[in-house]
Motif scaffolding. Structure first.
Motif, PDB file in Angstrom:
ATOM      1  N   ARG A   1     -49.454 -37.944  59.893  1.00 30.10           N
ATOM      2  CA  ARG A   1     -48.255 -38.225  59.112  1.00 30.10           C
ATOM      3  C   ARG A   1     -47.095 -37.327  59.500  1.00 30.10           C
ATOM      4  NH1 ARG A   1     -52.797 -39.250  56.673  1.00 30.10           N
ATOM      5  NH2 ARG A   1     -52.989 -41.024  55.228  1.00 30.10           N
ATOM      6  N   GLU A   2     -45.899 -37.816  59.279  1.00 28.65           N
ATOM      7  CA  GLU A   2     -44.700 -37.008  59.476  1.00 28.65           C
ATOM      8  C   GLU A   2     -44.591 -36.047  58.296  1.00 28.65           C
ATOM      9  OE1 GLU A   2     -40.809 -35.768  58.675  1.00 28.65           O
ATOM     10  OE2 GLU A   2     -41.579 -37.531  57.595  1.00 28.65           O
ATOM     11  N   SER A   3     -44.174 -34.812  58.557  1.00 32.37           N
ATOM     12  CA  SER A   3     -44.261 -33.731  57.569  1.00 32.37           C
ATOM     13  C   SER A   3     -43.532 -34.048  56.259  1.00 32.37           C
ATOM     14  CB  SER A   3     -43.708 -32.433  58.162  1.00 32.37           C
ATOM     15  OG  SER A   3     -44.523 -31.989  59.209  1.00 32.37           O
ATOM     16  N   LEU A   4     -42.296 -34.532  56.344  1.00 27.44           N
ATOM     17  CA  LEU A   4     -41.517 -34.771  55.131  1.00 27.44           C
ATOM     18  C   LEU A   4     -42.152 -35.870  54.279  1.00 27.44           C
ATOM     19  CD1 LEU A   4     -39.074 -34.185  53.382  1.00 27.44           C
ATOM     20  CD2 LEU A   4     -37.721 -35.736  54.828  1.00 27.44           C
ATOM     21  N   ALA A   5     -42.543 -36.956  54.924  1.00 24.83           N
ATOM     22  CA  ALA A   5     -43.179 -38.056  54.188  1.00 24.83           C
ATOM     23  C   ALA A   5     -44.497 -37.604  53.575  1.00 24.83           C
ATOM     24  CB  ALA A   5     -43.408 -39.244  55.115  1.00 24.83           C
ATOM     25  N   ALA A   6     -45.246 -36.792  54.318  1.00 26.61           N
ATOM     26  CA  ALA A   6     -46.524 -36.288  53.812  1.00 26.61           C
ATOM     27  C   ALA A   6     -46.305 -35.424  52.576  1.00 26.61           C
ATOM     28  CB  ALA A   6     -47.243 -35.502  54.895  1.00 26.61           C
ATOM     29  N   ALA A   7     -45.289 -34.553  52.620  1.00 27.71           N
ATOM     30  CA  ALA A   7     -45.008 -33.675  51.482  1.00 27.71           C
ATOM     31  C   ALA A   7     -44.642 -34.492  50.246  1.00 27.71           C
ATOM     32  CB  ALA A   7     -43.889 -32.707  51.842  1.00 27.71           C
ATOM     33  N   ARG A   8     -43.820 -35.504  50.417  1.00 23.67           N
ATOM     34  CA  ARG A   8     -43.442 -36.339  49.277  1.00 23.67           C
ATOM     35  C   ARG A   8     -44.657 -37.057  48.691  1.00 23.67           C
ATOM     36  NH1 ARG A   8     -38.019 -38.080  52.338  1.00 23.67           N
ATOM     37  NH2 ARG A   8     -36.518 -36.793  51.175  1.00 23.67           N
ATOM     38  N   GLU A   9     -45.519 -37.542  49.558  1.00 26.30           N
ATOM     39  CA  GLU A   9     -46.713 -38.258  49.085  1.00 26.30           C
ATOM     40  C   GLU A   9     -47.649 -37.307  48.341  1.00 26.30           C
ATOM     41  OE1 GLU A   9     -50.351 -41.093  50.763  1.00 26.30           O
ATOM     42  OE2 GLU A   9     -48.779 -40.421  52.139  1.00 26.30           O
ATOM     43  N   LEU A  10     -47.811 -36.107  48.861  1.00 24.76           N
ATOM     44  CA  LEU A  10     -48.668 -35.119  48.208  1.00 24.76           C
ATOM     45  C   LEU A  10     -48.125 -34.737  46.826  1.00 24.76           C
ATOM     46  CD1 LEU A  10     -49.403 -32.823  51.279  1.00 24.76           C
ATOM     47  CD2 LEU A  10     -51.138 -34.054  49.945  1.00 24.76           C
ATOM     48  N   LEU A  11     -46.837 -34.505  46.750  1.00 24.64           N
ATOM     49  CA  LEU A  11     -46.224 -34.108  45.478  1.00 24.64           C
ATOM     50  C   LEU A  11     -46.354 -35.221  44.437  1.00 24.64           C
ATOM     51  CD1 LEU A  11     -43.114 -32.301  46.951  1.00 24.64           C
ATOM     52  CD2 LEU A  11     -44.875 -31.215  45.529  1.00 24.64           C
ATOM     53  N   ALA A  12     -46.161 -36.446  44.855  1.00 30.91           N
ATOM     54  CA  ALA A  12     -46.291 -37.574  43.919  1.00 30.91           C
ATOM     55  C   ALA A  12     -47.722 -37.683  43.398  1.00 30.91           C
ATOM     56  CB  ALA A  12     -45.869 -38.870  44.602  1.00 30.91           C
ATOM     57  N   ALA A  13     -48.700 -37.444  44.288  1.00 27.48           N
ATOM     58  CA  ALA A  13     -50.105 -37.555  43.888  1.00 27.48           C
ATOM     59  C   ALA A  13     -50.546 -36.392  43.009  1.00 27.48           C
ATOM     60  CB  ALA A  13     -50.987 -37.614  45.135  1.00 27.48           C
ATOM     61  N   ALA A  14     -49.791 -35.282  43.046  1.00 31.64           N
ATOM     62  CA  ALA A  14     -50.181 -34.088  42.274  1.00 31.64           C
ATOM     63  C   ALA A  14     -49.784 -34.177  40.817  1.00 31.64           C
ATOM     64  CB  ALA A  14     -49.549 -32.841  42.904  1.00 31.64           C
ATOM     65  N   ARG A  15     -48.955 -35.120  40.451  1.00 30.33           N
ATOM     66  CA  ARG A  15     -48.527 -35.237  39.049  1.00 30.33           C
ATOM     67  C   ARG A  15     -49.686 -35.712  38.169  1.00 30.33           C
ATOM     68  NH1 ARG A  15     -43.575 -37.133  41.483  1.00 30.33           N
ATOM     69  NH2 ARG A  15     -41.822 -35.793  40.868  1.00 30.33           N
ATOM     70  N   GLY A  16     -49.579 -35.397  36.881  1.00 31.71           N
ATOM     71  CA  GLY A  16     -50.569 -35.909  35.936  1.00 31.71           C
ATOM     72  C   GLY A  16     -50.940 -34.891  34.884  1.00 31.71           C
ATOM     73  N   SER A  17     -51.462 -35.391  33.757  1.00 29.18           N
ATOM     74  CA  SER A  17     -51.877 -34.516  32.666  1.00 29.18           C
ATOM     75  C   SER A  17     -53.368 -34.654  32.382  1.00 29.18           C
ATOM     76  CB  SER A  17     -51.085 -34.846  31.401  1.00 29.18           C
ATOM     77  OG  SER A  17     -51.255 -36.217  31.045  1.00 29.18           O
ATOM     78  N   ASP A  18     -54.095 -35.344  33.239  1.00 23.99           N
ATOM     79  CA  ASP A  18     -55.539 -35.484  33.060  1.00 23.99           C
ATOM     80  C   ASP A  18     -56.237 -34.174  33.403  1.00 23.99           C
ATOM     81  OD1 ASP A  18     -56.626 -35.995  36.169  1.00 23.99           O
ATOM     82  OD2 ASP A  18     -54.548 -36.604  35.770  1.00 23.99           O
ATOM     83  N   THR A  19     -57.527 -34.086  33.126  1.00 24.47           N
ATOM     84  CA  THR A  19     -58.257 -32.829  33.334  1.00 24.47           C
ATOM     85  C   THR A  19     -58.340 -32.432  34.808  1.00 24.47           C
ATOM     86  OG1 THR A  19     -60.340 -34.064  33.367  1.00 24.47           O
ATOM     87  CG2 THR A  19     -59.652 -33.096  31.256  1.00 24.47           C
ATOM     88  N   GLY A  20     -58.258 -33.398  35.710  1.00 26.11           N
ATOM     89  CA  GLY A  20     -58.331 -33.070  37.132  1.00 26.11           C
ATOM     90  C   GLY A  20     -56.997 -32.705  37.755  1.00 26.11           C
ATOM     91  N   ALA A  21     -55.905 -32.842  36.980  1.00 26.05           N
ATOM     92  CA  ALA A  21     -54.571 -32.618  37.549  1.00 26.05           C
ATOM     93  C   ALA A  21     -54.329 -31.185  38.031  1.00 26.05           C
ATOM     94  CB  ALA A  21     -53.502 -33.024  36.533  1.00 26.05           C
ATOM     95  N   PRO A  22     -54.717 -30.137  37.285  1.00 30.53           N
ATOM     96  CA  PRO A  22     -54.472 -28.778  37.789  1.00 30.53           C
ATOM     97  C   PRO A  22     -55.100 -28.522  39.161  1.00 30.53           C
ATOM     98  CG  PRO A  22     -54.995 -28.692  35.453  1.00 30.53           C
ATOM     99  CD  PRO A  22     -55.249 -30.102  35.899  1.00 30.53           C
ATOM    100  N   LEU A  23     -56.323 -28.992  39.356  1.00 33.52           N
ATOM    101  CA  LEU A  23     -56.972 -28.784  40.653  1.00 33.52           C
ATOM    102  C   LEU A  23     -56.289 -29.618  41.737  1.00 33.52           C
ATOM    103  CD1 LEU A  23     -59.105 -27.371  42.243  1.00 33.52           C
ATOM    104  CD2 LEU A  23     -60.797 -29.062  41.495  1.00 33.52           C
ATOM    105  N   ARG A  24     -55.806 -30.812  41.386  1.00 32.75           N
ATOM    106  CA  ARG A  24     -55.036 -31.596  42.368  1.00 32.75           C
ATOM    107  C   ARG A  24     -53.797 -30.827  42.799  1.00 32.75           C
ATOM    108  NH1 ARG A  24     -55.707 -36.003  39.004  1.00 32.75           N
ATOM    109  NH2 ARG A  24     -53.495 -36.076  38.459  1.00 32.75           N
ATOM    110  N   ARG A  25     -53.104 -30.204  41.833  1.00 32.80           N
ATOM    111  CA  ARG A  25     -51.896 -29.451  42.191  1.00 32.80           C
ATOM    112  C   ARG A  25     -52.225 -28.234  43.043  1.00 32.80           C
ATOM    113  NH1 ARG A  25     -50.101 -31.863  37.326  1.00 32.80           N
ATOM    114  NH2 ARG A  25     -51.188 -30.402  35.952  1.00 32.80           N
ATOM    115  N   LEU A  26     -53.378 -27.604  42.765  1.00 36.01           N
ATOM    116  CA  LEU A  26     -53.783 -26.471  43.615  1.00 36.01           C
ATOM    117  C   LEU A  26     -54.048 -26.952  45.032  1.00 36.01           C
ATOM    118  CD1 LEU A  26     -54.639 -23.515  43.997  1.00 36.01           C
ATOM    119  CD2 LEU A  26     -56.947 -24.185  43.266  1.00 36.01           C
ATOM    120  N   ARG A  27     -54.772 -28.066  45.172  1.00 34.58           N
ATOM    121  CA  ARG A  27     -55.031 -28.620  46.511  1.00 34.58           C
ATOM    122  C   ARG A  27     -53.722 -29.054  47.173  1.00 34.58           C
ATOM    123  NH1 ARG A  27     -59.480 -26.127  47.355  1.00 34.58           N
ATOM    124  NH2 ARG A  27     -61.440 -27.131  46.719  1.00 34.58           N
ATOM    125  N   CYS A  28     -52.787 -29.584  46.375  1.00 36.83           N
ATOM    126  CA  CYS A  28     -51.472 -29.952  46.905  1.00 36.83           C
ATOM    127  C   CYS A  28     -50.755 -28.726  47.440  1.00 36.83           C
ATOM    128  CB  CYS A  28     -50.645 -30.626  45.814  1.00 36.83           C
ATOM    129  SG  CYS A  28     -48.934 -30.976  46.279  1.00 36.83           S
TER     130      CYS A  28
END
Length: 472
Positions: free
Chosen positions: A317-344
């Motif tokens: 992936r191209e860096s900028l597009a990858a960063a945007r996709e990662l940030l969008a996937a890191a959102r959320g208030s479910d129990t798995g969201a904090p770990l997703r943000r750490l992985r992001c």
């Protein structure tokens, strides 16, 4: 080994490398040579095995000699038949012809070659579960099964269990194949109950018997390329009254046998586990998936495997597009969201400065603004706005929640908790108000982990307040 939870991820060699390994294994290469050696005069019995009269010629074609030459040739022939390298042309006449899969070894894809090898592996595994029948021959040369205490299904399950445990031990290693495992430890892993403190003499005897069975089985499995095996020292099996031929080191655990899965064996075991319904991830599985699959999929990965998987994902992936996709996937208030943000956050640390616009776009985001500021600061960006106190506390809760999900009550997390309480005066008086789904759980964990009883009590009080505020 339960099939209800995913196994640790493994790092596999490429299929091209594994196919080369498969073709060079002694057993498959012998099977292929016999398939090419077979001709119009070759004859097989009702079970498809070479007739006894032709075994010497087959052994000679393979360059085998010695007492085991005929048995080794017979085994290679059986693999050739089972793997489709040879086909029975006429059952009544016992004639054969080249099988369709023989051409795959030279003209097929690496995946085709590995499919043939997997079939050969199943043949050898089935043979390895059969006990030595030589001691059960009666005076007429027939096998007397009445003296055989053998449960085929139980024996196959035992070997599968041992190989499954060897896979688990291997999956935790950074290099495919891992370090050799002492045979006593491997045998004990399937014999000794997990809740047993000191093994009884009866259990130790079972472990010793299992070692002897495994010694025979791993000797059989090495020629097909599943394992590398250092056999049990023959001196250990000699009579107690016999003097050893040479001085021995009683502390050398390798004398009791050492085994490891080869890179090819790791591939083979994973294929068998997948076929049996286990979730057995491999690094690279997520490279063509979305960022949401990457962050969720690597949530339980060890750090090295998570980084390797993320690097492969980013390479496509191209860096900028990858960063945007990662940030969008890191959102959320479910129990798995904090770990997703750490992985992001960990994934974004591998992205270059060209991703900066994506991080600036989320500076005002309640969930992502904190990690965006961290990334921008670490990359030396200018004009990074200072976070509000509310954002600092929210990011703190989110980070600890992620660490709890990733590591549980680890020593590292305990040190983090202790440091947070020391660095921020009035920390617990303020943090319980943070509007984060995990606030109460994090404060309760801090109460468990902090070594100072007074501070721990403050954390528990704050947790009570947070839970009351959340309506729980």
């Amino acid at each position: 080994m339960s099939d209800s939870s995913p196994l640790p991820p493994v790092r596999l060699h490429s299929e091209a490398e594994l196919a080369r390994d498969a073709l060079s294994t002694p057993l498959l290469s012998r099977a292929a040579r016999l398939a090419r050696w077979a001709g119009p005069d070759t004859r097989v019995d009702a079970g498809g095995g070479l007739v006894d009269e032709q075994l010497p010629a087959a052994a000679e074609a393979l360059g085998l000699n010695g007492d085991d030459a005929a048995a080794d040739a017979s085994e290679a022939w059986r693999v050739a038949v089972d793997a489709g390298l040879v086909e029975i042309a006429d059952e009544e006449e016992g004639t054969v012809r080249a099988g369709e899969d023989l051409a795959l070894l030279t003209g097929g894809s690496p995946h085709d070659v590995l499919a043939v090898w997997l079939t050969a592996l199943e043949t050898v595994l089935a043979d390895a579960s059969v006990p030595d029948l030589d001691g059960l021959l009666d005076q007429d040369g027939e096998v007397d099964l009445s003296g055989l205490d053998w449960d085929p299904e139980a024996e196959a399950e035992f070997l599968d269990g041992v190989l499954g445990n060897l896979y688990l031990l291997t999956a935790g290693e950074d290099a495919p194949g891992g370090a050799p495992v002492p045979l006593p430890a491997l045998a004990a892993s399937v014999i000794v109950p997990s809740d047993m403190g000191e093994p009884t003499n009866d259990v130790l005897e079972q472990v010793s018997d299992a070692m002897m069975r495994l010694d025979d089985q791993f000797r059989m499995l090495e020629p097909v390329g599943l394992v590398e095996y250092q056999p049990v020292d023959e001196a250990l099996m000699a009579d107690a009254d016999e003097e050893p031929a040479a001085p021995v080191d009683e502390t050398d655990v390798s004398r009791y046998g050492m085994v490891r899965l080869t890179p090819l064996g790791l591939y083979g075991m994973r294929a068998r586990l997948l076929e049996a319904g286990f979730e057995a991830p491999a690094v690279g599985d997520l490279a063509d998936k979305g960022a949401d699959a990457l962050l969720d999929g690597t949530a339980a990965f060890p750090p090295a495997a998570a980084q390797a998987e993320t690097e492969q994902w980013l390479q496509r992936r191209e860096s900028l597009a990858a960063a945007r996709e990662l940030l969008a996937a890191a959102r959320g208030s479910d129990t798995g969201a904090p770990l997703r943000r750490l992985r992001c956050q960990q994934a974004l640390s591998l992205v270059g400065a060209s991703a900066e616009p994506a991080l600036r776009e989320v500076l005002d985001d309640a969930e992502l603004g904190g990690l965006a500021r961290v990334w921008l600061t670490e990359h030396g960006a200018a004009d990074v706005p200072a976070p509000s106190e509310e954002m600092v506390y929210w990011l703190t809760i989110d980070t600890v929640a992620a660490q709890l999900a990733a590591e549980g009550n680890s020593e590292e997390l305990g040190a983090l908790v202790e440091g947070l309480a020391q660095q921020h005066s009035g920390f617990f008086a303020a943090v319980w108000r943070v509007d984060h789904p995990a606030t109460a759980d994090v404060l309760e964990a801090m109460g468990r982990l902090h070594p100072d009883k007074k501070v721990a009590k403050e954390a528990r009080k704050a947790a009570f307040k947070a839970r009351s505020q959340q309506g729980g």
